[in-house]
Design a protein around this motif. Sequence first.
Motif, PDB file in Angstrom:
ATOM      1  N   GLY A  66       7.391   6.822  -8.230  1.00 14.65           N
ATOM      2  CA  GLY A  66       6.579   7.973  -8.574  1.00 14.65           C
ATOM      3  C   GLY A  66       6.796   9.135  -7.637  1.00 14.65           C
ATOM      4  N   VAL A  67       5.774   9.973  -7.506  1.00 13.84           N
ATOM      5  CA  VAL A  67       5.842  11.216  -6.741  1.00 13.84           C
ATOM      6  C   VAL A  67       4.705  11.229  -5.732  1.00 13.84           C
ATOM      7  CG1 VAL A  67       5.770  13.728  -6.882  1.00 13.84           C
ATOM      8  CG2 VAL A  67       6.856  12.412  -8.719  1.00 13.84           C
ATOM      9  N   ILE A  68       5.018  11.551  -4.484  1.00 17.45           N
ATOM     10  CA  ILE A  68       3.980  11.646  -3.460  1.00 17.45           C
ATOM     11  C   ILE A  68       3.061  12.834  -3.762  1.00 17.45           C
ATOM     12  CG2 ILE A  68       3.516  12.132  -1.022  1.00 17.45           C
ATOM     13  CD1 ILE A  68       6.053  10.651  -0.300  1.00 17.45           C
ATOM     14  N   SER A  69       1.761  12.552  -3.803  1.00 20.73           N
ATOM     15  CA  SER A  69       0.790  13.620  -4.059  1.00 20.73           C
ATOM     16  C   SER A  69      -0.122  13.894  -2.872  1.00 20.73           C
ATOM     17  CB  SER A  69      -0.059  13.279  -5.291  1.00 20.73           C
ATOM     18  OG  SER A  69      -0.738  12.050  -5.109  1.00 20.73           O
ATOM     19  N   ALA A  70      -0.114  13.014  -1.880  1.00 16.19           N
ATOM     20  CA  ALA A  70      -0.898  13.250  -0.663  1.00 16.19           C
ATOM     21  C   ALA A  70      -0.303  12.411   0.458  1.00 16.19           C
ATOM     22  CB  ALA A  70      -2.366  12.896  -0.875  1.00 16.19           C
ATOM     23  N   VAL A  71      -0.381  12.945   1.677  1.00 19.91           N
ATOM     24  CA  VAL A  71       0.190  12.271   2.846  1.00 19.91           C
ATOM     25  C   VAL A  71      -0.856  12.217   3.947  1.00 19.91           C
ATOM     26  CG1 VAL A  71       2.018  12.323   4.598  1.00 19.91           C
ATOM     27  CG2 VAL A  71       2.506  13.112   2.270  1.00 19.91           C
ATOM     28  N   GLY A  72      -1.042  11.030   4.524  1.00 20.38           N
ATOM     29  CA  GLY A  72      -1.979  10.894   5.621  1.00 20.38           C
ATOM     30  C   GLY A  72      -1.474  11.596   6.867  1.00 20.38           C
ATOM     31  N   PRO A  73      -2.350  11.832   7.827  1.00 17.17           N
ATOM     32  CA  PRO A  73      -1.942  12.524   9.048  1.00 17.17           C
ATOM     33  C   PRO A  73      -0.914  11.726   9.848  1.00 17.17           C
ATOM     34  CG  PRO A  73      -4.179  11.634   9.248  1.00 17.17           C
ATOM     35  CD  PRO A  73      -3.785  11.485   7.818  1.00 17.17           C
ATOM     36  N   ASP A  74       0.025  12.469  10.457  1.00 13.67           N
ATOM     37  CA  ASP A  74       1.053  11.858  11.313  1.00 13.67           C
ATOM     38  C   ASP A  74       1.772  10.715  10.606  1.00 13.67           C
ATOM     39  OD1 ASP A  74       0.338  13.559  13.469  1.00 13.67           O
ATOM     40  OD2 ASP A  74      -1.345  12.224  13.934  1.00 13.67           O
ATOM     41  N   THR A  75       2.209  10.952   9.379  1.00 13.75           N
ATOM     42  CA  THR A  75       2.790   9.902   8.545  1.00 13.75           C
ATOM     43  C   THR A  75       4.189  10.272   8.088  1.00 13.75           C
ATOM     44  OG1 THR A  75       0.617   9.192   7.744  1.00 13.75           O
ATOM     45  CG2 THR A  75       2.519   8.609   6.390  1.00 13.75           C
ATOM     46  N   THR A  76       5.114   9.330   8.203  1.00 13.90           N
ATOM     47  CA  THR A  76       6.429   9.437   7.579  1.00 13.90           C
ATOM     48  C   THR A  76       6.664   8.179   6.771  1.00 13.90           C
ATOM     49  OG1 THR A  76       7.522   8.466   9.518  1.00 13.90           O
ATOM     50  CG2 THR A  76       7.385  10.865   9.412  1.00 13.90           C
ATOM     51  N   ILE A  77       7.434   8.285   5.693  1.00 12.35           N
ATOM     52  CA  ILE A  77       7.688   7.125   4.850  1.00 12.35           C
ATOM     53  C   ILE A  77       8.799   6.279   5.442  1.00 12.35           C
ATOM     54  CG2 ILE A  77       6.894   8.368   2.810  1.00 12.35           C
ATOM     55  CD1 ILE A  77       9.799   8.583   1.903  1.00 12.35           C
ATOM     56  N   GLY A  78       9.020   5.098   4.849  1.00 14.30           N
ATOM     57  CA  GLY A  78       9.932   4.124   5.416  1.00 14.30           C
ATOM     58  C   GLY A  78      11.334   4.616   5.640  1.00 14.30           C
ATOM     59  N   SER A  79      11.809   5.555   4.849  1.00 12.94           N
ATOM     60  CA  SER A  79      13.170   6.071   5.015  1.00 12.94           C
ATOM     61  C   SER A  79      13.180   7.433   5.692  1.00 12.94           C
ATOM     62  CB  SER A  79      13.860   6.158   3.660  1.00 12.94           C
ATOM     63  OG  SER A  79      13.079   6.885   2.734  1.00 12.94           O
ATOM     64  N   GLY A  80      12.027   7.806   6.303  1.00 17.02           N
ATOM     65  CA  GLY A  80      11.940   9.097   6.986  1.00 17.02           C
ATOM     66  C   GLY A  80      11.402  10.174   6.072  1.00 17.02           C
ATOM     67  N   GLY A  81      10.859  11.235   6.644  1.00 19.13           N
ATOM     68  CA  GLY A  81      10.318  12.326   5.845  1.00 19.13           C
ATOM     69  C   GLY A  81       9.032  11.902   5.152  1.00 19.13           C
ATOM     70  N   GLY A  82       8.852  12.386   3.959  1.00 19.62           N
ATOM     71  CA  GLY A  82       7.675  12.041   3.189  1.00 19.62           C
ATOM     72  C   GLY A  82       6.793  13.244   2.940  1.00 19.62           C
ATOM     73  N   LEU A  83       7.250  14.107   2.038  1.00 20.38           N
ATOM     74  CA  LEU A  83       6.529  15.340   1.728  1.00 20.38           C
ATOM     75  C   LEU A  83       5.912  15.250   0.347  1.00 20.38           C
ATOM     76  CD1 LEU A  83       9.191  17.936   2.942  1.00 20.38           C
ATOM     77  CD2 LEU A  83       7.226  17.067   4.236  1.00 20.38           C
ATOM     78  N   ILE A  84       4.843  15.988   0.162  1.00 19.06           N
ATOM     79  CA  ILE A  84       4.253  16.065  -1.179  1.00 19.06           C
ATOM     80  C   ILE A  84       5.311  16.576  -2.156  1.00 19.06           C
ATOM     81  CG2 ILE A  84       2.536  17.287  -2.572  1.00 19.06           C
ATOM     82  CD1 ILE A  84       0.694  17.202  -0.126  1.00 19.06           C
ATOM     83  N   GLY A  85       5.446  15.887  -3.280  1.00 18.83           N
ATOM     84  CA  GLY A  85       6.456  16.225  -4.280  1.00 18.83           C
ATOM     85  C   GLY A  85       7.706  15.379  -4.199  1.00 18.83           C
ATOM     86  N   ASP A  86       7.893  14.617  -3.108  1.00 19.28           N
ATOM     87  CA  ASP A  86       9.071  13.739  -3.000  1.00 19.28           C
ATOM     88  C   ASP A  86       8.976  12.602  -4.003  1.00 19.28           C
ATOM     89  OD1 ASP A  86      10.049  15.264  -0.977  1.00 19.28           O
ATOM     90  OD2 ASP A  86       9.722  13.802   0.622  1.00 19.28           O
TER      91      ASP A  86
END
Length: 310
Positions: A66-86
């Motif tokens: 799916g698509v990231i719609s919200a990101v917790g504070p100080d958070t990156t996803i498992g492969s790095g980055g992690g922005l809303i819309g990714d």
Amino acid sequence: MKWIAPAFGGPEVLTLVEDEVRSPAAGEVTIDVRAAGVNPADYKHLAAARGPDRPLPLSIGYEVAGVISAVGPDTTIGSGGGLIGDTVVAFRISGGYASRVTVPAKDVFAKPDTLDYPAAANLLLAGTTAAEALHVTGVRAGDTVLVHGASGAVGVSVLQQARLIGATVVGTASEHNFAVVRGFGAEPVTYGPGLVDRVRAAAPRGVTAVIDTVGTDEALDSTVELLPDLGRAVTIAASERTRAAGVTAIAGALPDSAAFRDAVRPRLLALAAQGKLVVPVARTFPLEQAREALELVRTGHPGGKIALIP
């Protein structure tokens, strides 16, 4: 919306409810689900209580895309980055049969562009199981591997990963699935009387490892007859007979199989991104038809993976 199981049983116990998804905390992201994978593990999860760690109601579904719609504070996803819309995939999670989920960011990875959402949502559960089976059996270049149930989801991933290792693969399948098995670089043989002779003809130098994805008596009996070293046989469908024969059950085969699955996820995603690991999808269902989709997986041979589309 999300599906839950307020009782143990079959797909009929699933109940669709409105659910307010909580905002992600540190180390979490929220995903708007575009597709959820439907797996045999889902109906096994529903089947029966197994101790106090499974309180009701159960959340169902281990993998989504799916698509990231919200990101917790100080958070990156498992492969790095992690922005809303990714665009991302997530595995192994809880509660994937939903339109939206909040999950640990460590289990979220960039979606390979080579896979659409239904395929991406079905990559990692079957892929990690196949990788674990190959690891446990020690498959390496030059081996000849017999795969029972080669046209199923795990079987297809085993075919691809084994060929990338440099192994020769013989796979059992129904004749109408021979093209699938050949398409992934393996030699198909049909089930039924004479199976051992057909495998020997297809692998004249002998079989050096066996991966069983079906758990039938025929699969076990032929494995015992064909494989000199049963320490190189593994099954994902263990039974009293397989255990008595000395065939390793994939569950519990490694001291920490969860850690292995976690570690192998980036490699599988990279292979998919390179077009070296594909996921055949047979059919999609609307999220509202999760019971029908799971029943098809439980009782039929869909000819590929099934995905739910919110």
